[in-house]
Design a protein around this motif. Structure first.
Motif, mmCIF file in Angstrom:
data_model
loop_
_atom_site.group_PDB
_atom_site.id
_atom_site.type_symbol
_atom_site.label_atom_id
_atom_site.label_comp_id
_atom_site.label_asym_id
_atom_site.label_seq_id
_atom_site.Cartn_x
_atom_site.Cartn_y
_atom_site.Cartn_z
ATOM 1 N N GLN A 56 -3.829 -8.615 -3.450
ATOM 2 C CA GLN A 56 -3.279 -9.156 -4.685
ATOM 3 C C GLN A 56 -2.798 -8.022 -5.582
ATOM 4 N N LEU A 57 -1.588 -8.178 -6.123
ATOM 5 C CA LEU A 57 -0.974 -7.175 -6.988
ATOM 6 C C LEU A 57 -0.919 -7.685 -8.425
ATOM 7 N N VAL A 58 -1.121 -6.766 -9.364
ATOM 8 C CA VAL A 58 -1.013 -7.100 -10.789
ATOM 9 C C VAL A 58 0.456 -7.054 -11.183
ATOM 10 N N ALA A 59 0.961 -8.142 -11.781
ATOM 11 C CA ALA A 59 2.371 -8.252 -12.143
ATOM 12 C C ALA A 59 2.552 -8.062 -13.650
ATOM 13 N N LYS A 110 20.589 3.251 -9.143
ATOM 14 C CA LYS A 110 21.663 2.666 -9.962
ATOM 15 C C LYS A 110 21.115 2.411 -11.365
ATOM 16 N N ASN A 111 22.026 2.054 -12.279
ATOM 17 C CA ASN A 111 21.573 1.604 -13.595
ATOM 18 C C ASN A 111 20.961 0.206 -13.450
ATOM 19 N N PHE A 112 19.752 0.049 -13.933
ATOM 20 C CA PHE A 112 19.032 -1.213 -13.804
ATOM 21 C C PHE A 112 18.426 -1.631 -15.143
ATOM 22 N N MET A 113 18.119 -2.916 -15.223
ATOM 23 C CA MET A 113 17.201 -3.440 -16.228
ATOM 24 C C MET A 113 15.920 -3.797 -15.483
ATOM 25 N N ALA A 114 14.848 -3.038 -15.705
ATOM 26 C CA ALA A 114 13.577 -3.301 -15.025
ATOM 27 C C ALA A 114 12.906 -4.512 -15.662
ATOM 28 N N LYS A 115 12.550 -5.501 -14.836
ATOM 29 C CA LYS A 115 11.968 -6.739 -15.356
ATOM 30 C C LYS A 115 10.585 -7.068 -14.813
ATOM 31 N N GLU A 116 10.158 -6.389 -13.760
ATOM 32 C CA GLU A 116 8.833 -6.665 -13.229
ATOM 33 C C GLU A 116 8.295 -5.436 -12.498
ATOM 34 N N ILE A 117 7.013 -5.163 -12.709
ATOM 35 C CA ILE A 117 6.301 -4.099 -12.003
ATOM 36 C C ILE A 117 5.114 -4.727 -11.291
ATOM 37 N N LEU A 118 4.926 -4.379 -10.038
ATOM 38 C CA LEU A 118 3.750 -4.797 -9.283
ATOM 39 C C LEU A 118 2.902 -3.564 -9.014
ATOM 40 N N ALA A 168 0.075 -10.269 -0.045
ATOM 41 C CA ALA A 168 0.473 -9.751 -1.351
ATOM 42 C C ALA A 168 1.513 -10.660 -1.997
ATOM 43 N N ASN A 169 1.418 -10.797 -3.296
ATOM 44 C CA ASN A 169 2.432 -11.528 -4.058
ATOM 45 C C ASN A 169 3.673 -10.659 -4.225
ATOM 46 N N GLY A 170 4.837 -11.301 -4.240
ATOM 47 C CA GLY A 170 6.094 -10.595 -4.419
ATOM 48 C C GLY A 170 6.643 -10.765 -5.815
ATOM 49 N N PRO A 171 7.817 -10.190 -6.104
ATOM 50 C CA PRO A 171 8.428 -10.306 -7.435
ATOM 51 C C PRO A 171 9.036 -11.683 -7.641
ATOM 52 N N ASP A 172 9.416 -11.966 -8.874
ATOM 53 C CA ASP A 172 10.113 -13.211 -9.187
ATOM 54 C C ASP A 172 11.431 -13.281 -8.430
ATOM 55 N N ALA A 173 11.873 -14.491 -8.155
ATOM 56 C CA ALA A 173 13.129 -14.705 -7.436
ATOM 57 C C ALA A 173 14.303 -14.111 -8.211
ATOM 58 N N GLN A 185 2.962 -7.243 3.497
ATOM 59 C CA GLN A 185 2.223 -8.179 2.654
ATOM 60 C C GLN A 185 0.737 -8.233 2.997
ATOM 61 N N THR A 186 0.377 -7.866 4.225
ATOM 62 C CA THR A 186 -1.038 -7.860 4.603
ATOM 63 C C THR A 186 -1.628 -6.449 4.662
ATOM 64 N N ASP A 187 -0.837 -5.469 4.294
ATOM 65 C CA ASP A 187 -1.303 -4.076 4.214
ATOM 66 C C ASP A 187 -0.514 -3.375 3.122
ATOM 67 N N ALA A 188 -0.512 -3.981 1.939
ATOM 68 C CA ALA A 188 0.343 -3.513 0.855
ATOM 69 C C ALA A 188 -0.121 -2.179 0.282
ATOM 70 N N TYR A 189 -1.429 -1.896 0.375
ATOM 71 C CA TYR A 189 -1.992 -0.655 -0.161
ATOM 72 C C TYR A 189 -3.318 -0.392 0.532
ATOM 73 N N ASP A 190 -3.874 0.789 0.307
ATOM 74 C CA ASP A 190 -5.167 1.140 0.890
ATOM 75 C C ASP A 190 -6.269 0.642 -0.042
ATOM 76 N N ASP A 191 -6.910 -0.459 0.345
ATOM 77 C CA ASP A 191 -7.936 -1.048 -0.515
ATOM 78 C C ASP A 191 -9.268 -0.298 -0.406
ATOM 79 N N GLY A 192 -9.326 0.775 0.399
ATOM 80 C CA GLY A 192 -10.568 1.505 0.589
ATOM 81 C C GLY A 192 -10.688 2.773 -0.223
ATOM 82 N N ILE A 193 -9.643 3.148 -0.983
ATOM 83 C CA ILE A 193 -9.723 4.359 -1.795
ATOM 84 C C ILE A 193 -8.749 4.252 -2.957
ATOM 85 N N SER A 194 -9.168 4.746 -4.121
ATOM 86 C CA SER A 194 -8.364 4.564 -5.327
ATOM 87 C C SER A 194 -8.685 5.634 -6.354
ATOM 88 N N TYR A 195 -7.787 5.759 -7.323
ATOM 89 C CA TYR A 195 -8.036 6.592 -8.498
ATOM 90 C C TYR A 195 -8.759 5.765 -9.556
#
Length: 215
Positions: free
Chosen positions: A141-144, A89-97, A39-44, A56-66
Motif C-alpha cells: 500500500q502506497l500513501v497518496a 517535460k514541463n508538468f503540473m504535478a498532481k499526485e505523489i505515491l 499497490a495502488n496506482g495514481p488517479d486516472a 504492483q506486488t513488489d513495489a518497494y522493499d518492505d523489509g528495510i526503511s529509513y
C-alpha cells in the motif's frame, strides 16, 4: 544493506568517513510481509513524471526503511530525508505515491515537493500533512498525496520529495521504505548532526513516484 562511505586511506579520511557515517539516516529492518496486497496506482488520466516503484506486488522493499523522526524523538532527534527527481517535460504535478509505514505511535508527517539549490532541497513548493500510515513491514500500500490544482515543474530542473515533520509533530516517527531492488543513488538528509543543514549523500534510494499532466 545501505551503502557506507568508501574505505578510508589515511587517519584524516578515517575520521571524516566515521563522522559522515554517524550522521547518516537511521535504518530500520522489520520482517517482510507474509501477505502481499497489490499497490495502488495514481488517479486516472495522470502521466508518470518519475517513478522508482517496482511491480504492483513488489513495489518497494518492505523489509528495510529509513526512519523519519521529529525533533522530540528521545533516541535520534530530528531526522529528515529527501529524494531527487528531474522531469523530462514541463508538468503540473498532481499526485505523489510514497512507500511510507509506521511501527505505531505518532506517525503524523509533513511531506513536500521542494525546489533545488546547488544539489540540496531549498524551499517547499507544496506541502501535505498525512498520518495513519500502513504497518511497517507490509506491502504494497502506497500513501497518496494529491493536489488538484497541480504544482508546476520545469523540464530538466531537479526537484526533491522531502519527508519530515512540522508544527505539532515533534514526536512523530515513521518509515520510508527502500526501493524494490535496494538500488543506490543521490539522496539528501538533515538532522541534528548536520546542524539542520541538508547534506547530499549517496545511499539507498527510497521508493516514490510523481504523476501529473503536461503543462
Amino acid at each position: 544493506m545501505p551503502k557506507k562511505p568508501a574505505a578510508c586511506l589515511s587517519l584524516f579520511i578515517v575520521i571524516a568517513c566515521t563522522n559522515l557515517a554517524a550522521q547518516a539516516p537511521h535504518i530500520a529492518s522489520p520482517q517482510h510481509s507474509a501477505i502481499i496486497h497489490r499497490a495502488n496506482g495514481p488517479d486516472a488520466g495522470l502521466t508518470k513524471i518519475y517513478s522508482n516503484l517496482g511491480s504492483q506486488t513488489d513495489a518497494y522493499d518492505d523489509g528495510i526503511s529509513y526512519q523519519i523522526t521529529g525533533p522530540g524523538n528521545p533516541l535520534w532527534g530530528k531526522g529528515y530525508l529527501a529524494m531527487p527527481f528531474t522531469p523530462a517535460k514541463n508538468f503540473m504535478a498532481k499526485e505523489i505515491l510514497m512507500a511510507l509505514g509506521t511501527f505505531g505511535g505518532d506517525d503524523s508527517a509533513t511531506l513536500a515537493i521542494f525546489n533545488d539549490n546547488n544539489g540540496v532541497p531549498a524551499q517547499p513548493l507544496k506541502a501535505w500533512t498525512a498520518a495513519n500510515f500502513p504497518q511497517e513491514g507490509t506491502c504494497c500500500q502506497l500513501v497518496a498525496l494529491k493536489d488538484p490544482d497541480g504544482v508546476p515543474l520545469r523540464a530538466g530542473k531537479q526537484y526533491w520529495i522531502v519527508a519530515g515533520t512540522g508544527l505539532g509533530q515533534d514526536n512523530s516517527e515513521y518509515q520510508w521504505n527502500f526501493v524494490w531492488n535496494d538500488a543506490s543513488g543521490k539522496v539528501a538528509f538533515l538532522n541534528g548532526n548536520t546542524n539542520d543543514q541538508w547534506l547530499p549523500y549517496t545511499d539507498n534510494v527510497a521508493a516514490f513516484a510523481v504523476y501529473g499532466v503536461v503543462h
